[in-house]
Design an enzyme around this catalytic site. Sequence first.
Site, mmCIF file in Angstrom:
data_model
loop_
_atom_site.group_PDB
_atom_site.id
_atom_site.type_symbol
_atom_site.label_atom_id
_atom_site.label_comp_id
_atom_site.label_asym_id
_atom_site.label_seq_id
_atom_site.Cartn_x
_atom_site.Cartn_y
_atom_site.Cartn_z
ATOM 1 N N CYS A 48 8.950 11.541 -8.255
ATOM 2 C CA CYS A 48 8.908 12.151 -9.592
ATOM 3 C C CYS A 48 8.808 11.082 -10.674
ATOM 4 O O CYS A 48 9.725 10.902 -11.494
ATOM 5 C CB CYS A 48 10.123 13.042 -9.803
ATOM 6 S SG CYS A 48 10.075 14.518 -8.785
ATOM 7 N N ARG B 227 4.214 -2.230 -5.072
ATOM 8 C CA ARG B 227 3.330 -3.187 -5.742
ATOM 9 C C ARG B 227 2.375 -2.565 -6.764
ATOM 10 O O ARG B 227 2.209 -3.104 -7.854
ATOM 11 C CB ARG B 227 2.540 -3.989 -4.704
ATOM 12 C CG ARG B 227 3.408 -4.909 -3.849
ATOM 13 C CD ARG B 227 2.565 -5.836 -2.975
ATOM 14 N NE ARG B 227 1.890 -6.826 -3.786
ATOM 15 C CZ ARG B 227 0.577 -6.852 -3.976
ATOM 16 N NH1 ARG B 227 -0.193 -5.930 -3.434
ATOM 17 N NH2 ARG B 227 0.038 -7.789 -4.725
ATOM 18 N N GLY C 88 2.416 -19.657 -1.968
ATOM 19 C CA GLY C 88 1.611 -19.188 -3.081
ATOM 20 C C GLY C 88 0.131 -19.060 -2.829
ATOM 21 O O GLY C 88 -0.596 -18.495 -3.648
ATOM 22 N N TYR D 163 3.187 -4.198 -10.242
ATOM 23 C CA TYR D 163 2.254 -5.254 -10.634
ATOM 24 C C TYR D 163 0.875 -4.742 -11.024
ATOM 25 O O TYR D 163 -0.007 -5.533 -11.328
ATOM 26 C CB TYR D 163 2.021 -6.236 -9.470
ATOM 27 C CG TYR D 163 3.228 -6.933 -8.931
ATOM 28 C CD1 TYR D 163 4.162 -7.540 -9.765
ATOM 29 C CD2 TYR D 163 3.428 -7.026 -7.564
ATOM 30 C CE1 TYR D 163 5.246 -8.207 -9.242
ATOM 31 C CE2 TYR D 163 4.517 -7.695 -7.030
ATOM 32 C CZ TYR D 163 5.431 -8.284 -7.874
ATOM 33 O OH TYR D 163 6.497 -8.943 -7.356
ATOM 34 N N GLU E 223 5.661 -23.137 2.498
ATOM 35 C CA GLU E 223 6.432 -21.891 2.598
ATOM 36 C C GLU E 223 5.532 -20.666 2.436
ATOM 37 O O GLU E 223 5.726 -19.849 1.535
ATOM 38 C CB GLU E 223 7.527 -21.870 1.536
ATOM 39 C CG GLU E 223 8.509 -23.035 1.619
ATOM 40 C CD GLU E 223 9.414 -23.126 0.395
ATOM 41 O OE1 GLU E 223 9.259 -22.294 -0.522
ATOM 42 O OE2 GLU E 223 10.258 -24.036 0.341
ATOM 43 N N PRO E 224 4.526 -20.496 3.286
ATOM 44 C CA PRO E 224 3.657 -19.322 3.148
ATOM 45 C C PRO E 224 4.366 -18.041 3.571
ATOM 46 O O PRO E 224 5.145 -18.026 4.521
ATOM 47 C CB PRO E 224 2.495 -19.636 4.091
ATOM 48 C CG PRO E 224 3.109 -20.506 5.147
ATOM 49 C CD PRO E 224 4.143 -21.342 4.420
#
EC number: 4.1.1.20
Length: 416
Positions: A344, A313, A239, A317, A274-275
């Site tokens: 499209c 992305r 994270g 996001y 856990e990168p």
Amino acid sequence: MDFFQYKNNQLMAENLLVSQIVKEYGTPAYIYSKATLVRHWNAFNDALGEHPHLICFAVKSNPNIAILNIMATLGSGFDIVSQGELERVLVAGGDPKKVVFSGVAKSVTEITRALEVGIRCFNVESLSELYRINDIAKKLGKKAPISLRVNPDVDAHTHPYISTGLKENKFGVTVERAREVYNIAKQLEYIEIEGLDCHIGSQLTELQPFLDATDRLVILIKQLEQDGIQLKHLDLGGGLGVTYTDEKAPLPSEYAKTIFEKLKGYENLEIILEPGRAITANAGILVTKVEYLKTNEERHFAIVDAGMNDMLRPALYQAYMNIIEVDRSLERETRIYDVVGPICETSDFLGKQRQLAIAEGDFIAQRSAGAYGASMASNYNSRPLAIEIMVDDDKSHLIKRRASFEELWRLEALVK
């Protein structure tokens, strides 16, 4: 720091001209820097120093087997969320004993396969999953190593789609119920309690949410000790944010320092991180060709050959990623463009209102594209996936070729 820099107004990938790479291989193309990947992984590994630790690369950020092989060569572990990711790790030379299996919906087949190859640990996300793992381990005559993923109800202050540590999220067991579930696990014959797991979200640019979560985990660890449950490791997930534009994300060394302060008295407790994004994001760019320049009464559009199927992305996001010219030595008029693709959909864009000096036929690059770019790509509109290229100093390697059109429907069949 990454190794995509300008030299004489030409964008370089380590010691190669990006323009020459794409002229050789074509576009759209993901280009990765091996030196950047190695540098970023080592930043985490070095930050934890002599403290017992394991860096588990989050495969979902970029699962290309060439990248996984680089991680394996460095001695990395792996954080996986599916059997497919597990099989990729094994093919790439990863050690199953360094694999942690996360995810809320592990199937019988996935659990069975993971037990057969001997993974390091399951990050269990529900009581039902705990019972399922115990049942499968019994049939195989094995002990299943587990950690419980605890949801500490901490606001990660990130995009809601990548926040995972609140009660409203689907992930993990609430911190209030975790002690009860651990004591149930203690009674299950084929379960081996190894550790405690927590992951509160992605792209965090401040340390306080991590500190708040760790405080709650330490309280739980002390409660478990009272119950006779001695943990071997603490998995704090991933994270840690990266710089896409002007974010000031903490360094791994700063993060590690705060962890050590919170875990005084637990110097022998192994730390697992856990990168994913923090290793891969700025180790990759997406290069695309300007097919057309178009102007209407309101906007200028740069229409390129990469679309939302190649890079989701921005559409998913509203992610902002820098877009730059590959060759800045050319005489071009500077304008404000919406950089849009061939899909499209109105949501098909790489970036809006970007200042660029470009002409039709030029190449531009979307920076910070190494994480959740190729890994989230699709064949929408029946478009072959972008190729992927690894640069190592002054050499380039095609690590994923472009599929033929026939390969797009190879698994399909006519009804006769």
